[in-house]
Design a protein around this motif. Structure first.
Motif, PDB file in Angstrom:
ATOM      1  N   LYS A  45       0.707  -1.293  -0.027  1.00 35.04           N
ATOM      2  CA  LYS A  45       0.012   0.038  -0.114  1.00 35.04           C
ATOM      3  C   LYS A  45       0.903   1.391   0.005  1.00 35.04           C
ATOM      4  O   LYS A  45       0.189   2.445  -0.073  1.00 35.04           O
ATOM      5  CB  LYS A  45      -0.811  -0.015   1.256  1.00 35.04           C
ATOM      6  CG  LYS A  45      -0.197   0.003   2.589  1.00 35.04           C
ATOM      7  CD  LYS A  45      -1.274   0.003   3.825  1.00 35.04           C
ATOM      8  CE  LYS A  45      -0.637   0.004   5.212  1.00 35.04           C
ATOM      9  NZ  LYS A  45      -1.370  -0.058   6.386  1.00 35.04           N
ATOM     10  N   GLU A  46       2.040   1.451   0.192  1.00 36.57           N
ATOM     11  CA  GLU A  46       2.890   2.417   0.188  1.00 36.57           C
ATOM     12  C   GLU A  46       3.632   2.887  -1.138  1.00 36.57           C
ATOM     13  O   GLU A  46       4.110   2.039  -1.663  1.00 36.57           O
ATOM     14  CB  GLU A  46       3.956   2.304   1.374  1.00 36.57           C
ATOM     15  CG  GLU A  46       3.473   2.006   2.719  1.00 36.57           C
ATOM     16  CD  GLU A  46       4.696   1.566   3.552  1.00 36.57           C
ATOM     17  OE1 GLU A  46       5.799   1.747   3.273  1.00 36.57           O
ATOM     18  OE2 GLU A  46       4.447   1.616   4.828  1.00 36.57           O
ATOM     19  N   ASP A  89      -5.534   4.969   2.987  1.00 34.57           N
ATOM     20  CA  ASP A  89      -4.557   4.927   2.238  1.00 34.57           C
ATOM     21  C   ASP A  89      -4.410   5.082   0.812  1.00 34.57           C
ATOM     22  O   ASP A  89      -3.374   5.061   0.171  1.00 34.57           O
ATOM     23  CB  ASP A  89      -3.932   3.695   2.869  1.00 34.57           C
ATOM     24  CG  ASP A  89      -3.540   3.639   4.089  1.00 34.57           C
ATOM     25  OD1 ASP A  89      -3.110   4.807   4.728  1.00 34.57           O
ATOM     26  OD2 ASP A  89      -3.849   2.645   4.809  1.00 34.57           O
ATOM     27  N   TYR A  90      -5.725   5.147   0.306  1.00 34.54           N
ATOM     28  CA  TYR A  90      -5.976   4.820  -1.095  1.00 34.54           C
ATOM     29  C   TYR A  90      -6.453   6.114  -2.009  1.00 34.54           C
ATOM     30  O   TYR A  90      -7.454   6.727  -1.161  1.00 34.54           O
ATOM     31  CB  TYR A  90      -6.507   3.700  -1.587  1.00 34.54           C
ATOM     32  CG  TYR A  90      -5.696   2.300  -0.976  1.00 34.54           C
ATOM     33  CD1 TYR A  90      -4.418   1.964  -1.698  1.00 34.54           C
ATOM     34  CD2 TYR A  90      -6.247   1.884   0.245  1.00 34.54           C
ATOM     35  CE1 TYR A  90      -3.937   0.718  -1.004  1.00 34.54           C
ATOM     36  CE2 TYR A  90      -5.555   0.665   0.498  1.00 34.54           C
ATOM     37  CZ  TYR A  90      -4.434   0.301  -0.014  1.00 34.54           C
ATOM     38  OH  TYR A  90      -3.584  -0.798   0.640  1.00 34.54           O
ATOM     39  N   SER A 132       1.431   7.068  11.298  1.00 32.03           N
ATOM     40  CA  SER A 132       0.335   7.434  10.358  1.00 32.03           C
ATOM     41  C   SER A 132      -0.788   8.761  11.124  1.00 32.03           C
ATOM     42  O   SER A 132      -1.178   9.434  10.762  1.00 32.03           O
ATOM     43  CB  SER A 132      -0.536   6.382  10.357  1.00 32.03           C
ATOM     44  OG  SER A 132       0.151   5.404   9.484  1.00 32.03           O
TER      45      SER A 132
END
Length: 626
Positions: A45-46, A89-90, A132
């Motif tokens: 995801k990063e 995250d997206y 985060s």
């Protein structure tokens, strides 16, 4: 066909769907090569580049089409990767593919419903673990962060609705998840506020009928958790040794009105700063209560306040009423009543009087009558005719109690009776002049058996708080309301051993729950509907003891800072809300409370000046005085 490479983007969507189905089936047989690649793509995801985002979206859609092949035991790593994703995250393409997958999973098997709901509820707030948490806290202060919040939460709530449409029982499972995942009192303020925003959004949405009651109860519980965490006693026992509600402090513009020279240098803002400085719990409580107020106002505008208030009443009875001296959370009830006095306001008072006269728990009864007295005294929106009716109910109970008692003074054995007597005097300190200005209510007051109660051998005047007793007797003498013997006035005005024993260790005798609210943001919601002590015109002159005429009362209550006297005795008041000089003193925290400070020191004769009720009950030359 051999095992494909997930980095090869040359195959079509239909081919990837085929490979994903085969990978899921092969993993059950132990062949996990392509399956592991699939899990790795979803788990990553990063810093995704455009091609990686496209691959992720394609894989999520392929898994959506193959949910019937997913087995909760054989595909744990895949499910863990999916449910470990966060919408925060997206971008929107991945978000849409992910929520579509969640709906498919929830509808495919009951085994996945709770997991899908838990993931969505987890997205009520951004990832809160370091690092985060810091990133998202800063992001949410920026316009793009606000936009991101809207993108995420809109999808969360629409997906919850979609799942509810295909799994009708899901809302019943959702309510427990929402309650269990609610952040604790130590969660950073932006995150706990955002979570509560989402709770209230659920309550007012299509699932509100199913989850609303649980959500409101959980919210009130959290308000109380925060409330009791505030170290109030430490503030009251600070270096100036005065109860915070007893101070009349100087405001920033230089308007001064003090009860003690000791606090001349302590301004209103200094006290607020002293209270809030570093007190993160109080700030969280303040913010959550404002959210609750706004939600209640929205409920009133949509015509569902009474329905919501009935739930709040149940929660109040189980949580707030029994909390040890709740400081601020109870103002949720006060504000709700102000939005609908005729329904909610009456329901609240009826509940309190019923608990007082019929409950089997003496502490609950004492707390209830303290709430009732404080509410009747402080609620600007409560008609004086209703105040008189409630007061008569309390007096009648006390009178019947007296008829069955022949003993002498005993604070512990008769504490409910003493609480009722004190409540009566407390309300009259605030409302007597209004009642006397209306002939019908004046007659009603005179017919109450207050003299018989106060003159009973149980001697309530020697047990109740001296500050209240003394002010009550002064008002009675100034207005010639009752024929009280001179011996009444000669009862000890100092806090005696009997007075200190009243209420036992919990000191319910000092508990008036609607004393001014010290929460900064809440003030603007409470102030327009709140009776401050500076609004109550003094009815005697300290030097000559002369009373005040009814005409003076009409003038005082018709003034901008006061309460309006009903024109016809109907109980309807004219509220000059928003046009008050009180706006100059946005956070004058202590205008009216008569909750006393520690008065353990004794002096001969009458109480010393600072042990009386606050200065605003006495004539004053200050600009605020009536």
């Amino acid at each position: 066909m051999g095992v494909p490479d997930m980095d090869d983007l040359s195959f079509t969507d239909s081919e990837l769907d085929y490979h994903v189905r085969n990978a899921l089936k092969a993993a059950v047989q132990g062949d996990c090569d392509f399956y592991n690649q699939l899990v790795a793509v979803i788990h990553h995801k990063e810093r995704l580049v455009a091609e990686e985002v496209a691959l992720l979206v394609t894989c999520l859609k392929a898994v959506t089409g193959a949910v019937s092949s997913i087995h909760i035991a054989h595909h744990r790593s895949l499910l863990a990767a999916i449910f470990g994703m966060s919408l925060w995250d997206y971008g929107t393409d991945v978000m849409d593919a992910l929520v579509e997958l969640l709906v498919s999973l929830a509808s495919s098997s009951g085994e996945y419903v709770d997991l899908c709901l838990e993931m969505l509820v987890g997205n009520f707030i951004p990832p809160s673990a370091p690092p985060s948490a810091s990133y998202f806290m800063e992001l949410l202060k920026q316009p793009r962060g606000v936009a991101k919040k809207g993108q995420v939460l809109d999808r969360v709530h629409s997906t919850l609705k979609d799942i509810a449409s295909v799994v009708p029982l899901s809302p019943l499972r959702l309510e427990k998840i929402v309650r269990d995942r609610m952040p604790n009192i130590y969660t950073k303020e932006p995150f706990i506020v955002m979570y509560v925003e989402n709770m209230l959004r659920l309550e007012s949405g299509v699932m509100g009928e199913l989850v609303g009651s649980t959500i409101l109860v959980a919210l009130v519980d959290r308000l109380i958790d925060l409330d009791v965490e505030i170290a109030w006693d430490e503030i009251l026992q600070d270096d100036f040794h005065k109860g915070i509600f007893d101070m009349e402090l100087e405001d920033l513009e230089g308007h001064a009105d003090h009860i003690d020279q000791d606090c001349n240098e302590l301004t209103r803002e200094a006290l607020i700063q002293r209270f809030f400085s570093g007190n993160l719990v109080a700030e969280k409580l303040d913010s959550l209560m404002v959210l609750t107020f706004e939600h209640l106002r929205s409920c009133a505008e949509s015509g569902r306040l009474v329905q919501v208030f009935e739930i709040l009443l149940q929660s109040f009875q189980k949580t707030i009423l029994t909390a040890y001296k709740s400081k601020f959370a109870q103002f949720v009830m006060f504000y709700a009543c102000s939005l609908d006095p005729e329904n909610c306001g009456k329901m609240f008072a009826d509940l309190l009087i019923n608990i007082f006269v019929s409950s089997l728990n003496p502490e609950w009864r004492m707390s209830a009558v303290s709430y009732l007295a404080s509410y009747l005294a402080r609620a600007k929106f409560v008609p004086v005719s209703f105040v008189a009716a409630m007061l008569e109910s309390v007096v009648n109970w006390c009178f019947l109690y007296c008829k069955n008692q022949e003993g002498d003074i005993n604070p512990k054995a008769h504490k409910v009776f003493y609480a009722g007597c004190q409540a009566t005097m407390y309300v009259l300190c605030f409302r007597m002049r209004q009642m006397l200005a209306i002939p019908r209510l004046k007659s009603q007051l005179r017919l109450m058996r207050i003299e018989d109660i106060l003159g009973h051998p149980l001697k309530p005047l020697q047990v109740c708080l001296p500050s209240i007793v003394e002010e009550f007797l002064r008002l009675v003498k100034a207005n010639h309301v009752f024929s009280l013997p001179q011996s009444f006035v000669e009862y000890g005005m100092l806090e005696s051993e009997n007075s200190r024993a009243f209420g036992g260790m919990e000191r319910f005798d000092m508990f008036f729950p609607f004393d001014p609210c010290l929460l900064r943001k809440c003030d603007r919601y409470i102030r327009p509907n709140y009776v401050y002590w500076s609004m109550v015109r003094s009815t005697y002159d300290e030097d000559d003891g002369e009373g005040t005429s009814d005409e003076d009362v009409e003038e005082a209550y018709a003034s901008r800072d006061g309460m309006s006297i009903p024109d016809d005795g109907s109980g309807r008041s004219r509220d000059d809300e928003g046009d008050s000089d009180a706006d100059e003193f946005d956070y004058s925290l202590d205008k009216m409370s008569i909750t006393p400070r520690d008065s353990s020191n004794k002096f001969g004769g009458r109480m010393q000046r600072f042990m009386q009720m606050p200065s605003k009950i006495r004539p004053s030359a200050s600009p605020e005085s009536l």
